[in-house]
Design a protein around this motif. Structure first.
Motif, short mmCIF file in Angstrom:
data_model
loop_
_atom_site.label_atom_id
_atom_site.label_comp_id
_atom_site.label_asym_id
_atom_site.label_seq_id
_atom_site.Cartn_x
_atom_site.Cartn_y
_atom_site.Cartn_z
N PHE A 1 -12.03 1.66 4.53
CA PHE A 1 -11.58 3.00 4.20
C PHE A 1 -10.23 3.25 4.86
O PHE A 1 -10.06 2.98 6.06
CB PHE A 1 -12.59 4.04 4.69
N VAL A 2 -9.28 3.76 4.09
CA VAL A 2 -8.00 4.18 4.65
C VAL A 2 -8.16 5.59 5.19
O VAL A 2 -8.35 6.55 4.44
CB VAL A 2 -6.89 4.13 3.57
N PRO B 1 2.07 5.57 -2.45
CA PRO B 1 1.91 4.11 -2.40
C PRO B 1 2.22 3.46 -3.74
O PRO B 1 1.92 4.01 -4.80
CB PRO B 1 0.43 3.93 -2.03
N SER B 2 2.81 2.28 -3.67
CA SER B 2 3.12 1.50 -4.87
C SER B 2 2.01 0.52 -5.20
O SER B 2 2.19 -0.35 -6.06
CB SER B 2 4.43 0.73 -4.68
N HIS C 1 2.21 -3.76 2.94
CA HIS C 1 2.26 -2.44 2.32
C HIS C 1 0.90 -1.79 2.53
O HIS C 1 -0.11 -2.23 2.00
CB HIS C 1 2.54 -2.57 0.81
N SER C 2 0.89 -0.75 3.36
CA SER C 2 -0.31 0.04 3.61
C SER C 2 -0.04 1.47 3.16
O SER C 2 0.97 1.75 2.51
CB SER C 2 -0.68 -0.04 5.10
N MET C 3 -0.93 2.37 3.50
CA MET C 3 -0.77 3.77 3.10
C MET C 3 -1.55 4.66 4.06
O MET C 3 -2.45 4.21 4.76
CB MET C 3 -1.22 4.00 1.66
N SER D 1 3.21 6.54 2.64
CA SER D 1 3.01 5.09 2.70
C SER D 1 3.41 4.56 4.07
O SER D 1 4.28 5.11 4.74
CB SER D 1 3.83 4.38 1.62
N ARG D 2 2.76 3.46 4.45
CA ARG D 2 3.02 2.80 5.72
C ARG D 2 3.43 1.36 5.42
O ARG D 2 2.77 0.67 4.63
CB ARG D 2 1.76 2.81 6.57
#
Length: 390
Positions: free
Chosen positions: A97-98, A194-195, A211-213, A219-220
């Motif tokens: 889970f983000v 996010p992409s 690439h996270s979020m 986005s992170r």
């Protein structure tokens, strides 16, 4: 001052421990060097394992998480010209889970206020005393300059790498192991959707990228950079160009969205484990006992697992049953070393060095993980999280 459990550190480990103890009727006082606002705003981990989410739900901390967290079935592994999805649910029946550490901290602070938890912020000169007796204590100075002694039955160090708890275990007792990596992460937060639907872990000749979020609008991103990198050397254009190259802009029509960068920092990569995690009436949890590189998303989850083991052990100890407390360090360290190995494995598989032979080995390993059900299941089992108490 007097309490049953003195907790040093008001981050997720310390506040979650106080929450679990309160549910068992155990009183605690939490001491914290920083302000409440500072602790709440620290940008750290963003991925919760299935076991962490299950625990937070079980103890009444899952309402906002269930409403706002973004469940992910897996991750993408990528290298030039190839991107492969690993579906954890299909592989091992678990997901992640983000939900950022800042969000977990907000939930813990709200719960602490609701139950009237005593948390003393902005303390200094914290010192631990008489840990080998059944009446340990902690001395500290409050923000008004007043000195205090907090007497307790047990002291728990949840105060991270630089707090006093780790070093309070005597030199002749403690052992430690450390690995410092030859690279760091350059991390940014950006106000851009996010992409990708799930995290992308990208191997590239120029270095690793992630690439996270944090949400549907934030986005992170991370870039592998040399140790000692100065954030001032990286303009916005340089950051986005490097991310586009390493994350495969144009791969099968995929494009990287860009936007305003709101935060940037350099994070050194290291592993550290100290044992034992208990000495006398002192117990360690979270970063006070172990640090892992963030590649495997294990830091916050290890802290959750530690205190999930520790809370019932302390409850039993206070009632006269010493066995769970005596077993705490060995039990916790089994999971710590498993997660330390997984974090090292992910890190060394994805971060590029100068040796061309090593690079070919990394690509071979990535292909095996992405195309072998056994390899993919091994990654999925560790990433989505082993059971607490493993």
């Amino acid at each position: 001052m007097r309490t049953q459990v003195a907790i040093i550190g008001a981050g997720p480990a310390g506040l979650l421990l106080s929450h679990l103890l309160a549910a068992d009727g155990v009183e605690s006082v939490v001491l914290e060097t920083r302000s409440e606002e500072y602790v709440a705003s620290r940008i750290r981990a963003g991925i919760l394992e299935q076991s962490s989410v299950d625990l937070l739900r079980e103890v009444g901390l899952g309402e906002r998480l269930d409403r706002e967290a973004d469940p992910h079935r897996g991750i993408y592994l990528q290298w030039p010209h190839e991107r492969h999805h690993l579906d954890f649910v299909d592989l091992v029946g678990r997901q992640v889970f983000v939900y950022g550490q800042t969000e977990v901290q907000k939930d813990l602070v709200t719960a602490a206020h609701a139950r009237g938890q005593q948390v003393v912020y902005e303390v200094s000169d914290t010192a631990l005393h008489d840990l080998e007796t059944d009446r340990p204590s902690v001395t500290f100075t409050d923000q008004d300059g007043q000195e205090h002694r907090l007497e307790a039955d047990v002291v728990v160090g949840c105060d991270g790498s630089f707090g006093p708890s780790r070093s309070a275990i005597p030199d002749g007792v403690r052992q430690s192991w450390e690995r410092t990596y030859d690279y760091s992460w350059f991390g940014i937060l950006a106000d851009v959707p996010p992409s990708t639907d799930e995290l992308i872990y990208a191997w590239h000749d120029d270095g690793f990228a992630l690439h996270s979020m944090r949400s549907s609008t934030v986005s992170r991103f991370y870039l592998q950079v040399p140790n000692g990198t100065d954030v001032a050397d990286w303009s916005d254009d340089r950051i986005w160009d490097a991310l586009a190259v390493r994350l495969g802009h144009g791969l099968d029509g995929w494009s990287l969205a860009t936007g305003p960068i709101t935060d940037r920092s350099v994070l050194p990569m290291r592993s550290f484990v100290q044992q034992p995690m208990r000495h006398g009436r002192l117990f360690l949890a979270g970063d006070a006992a172990h640090i892992v590189p963030p590649t495997g998303a294990k830091g916050l989850n290890l802290a959750v697992a530690d205190v999930a083991l520790l809370a019932p052990a302390l409850t039993a100890l206070l009632k006269g049953d010493h066995a769970p407390a005596d077993a705490y360090s060995d039990t916790a360290l089994r999971r710590v070393w498993r997660c330390t190995h997984f974090s090292w494995w992910m890190t060394t598989m994805l971060h590029t060095g100068t040796d061309p032979f090593d690079r070919q080995l990394q690509l071979s390993q990535l292909r095996w993980v992405a195309t072998s059900e056994a390899g993919a299941a091994g990654l999925a089992e560790n990433y989505a999280g082993l059971r607490i108490g493993f």
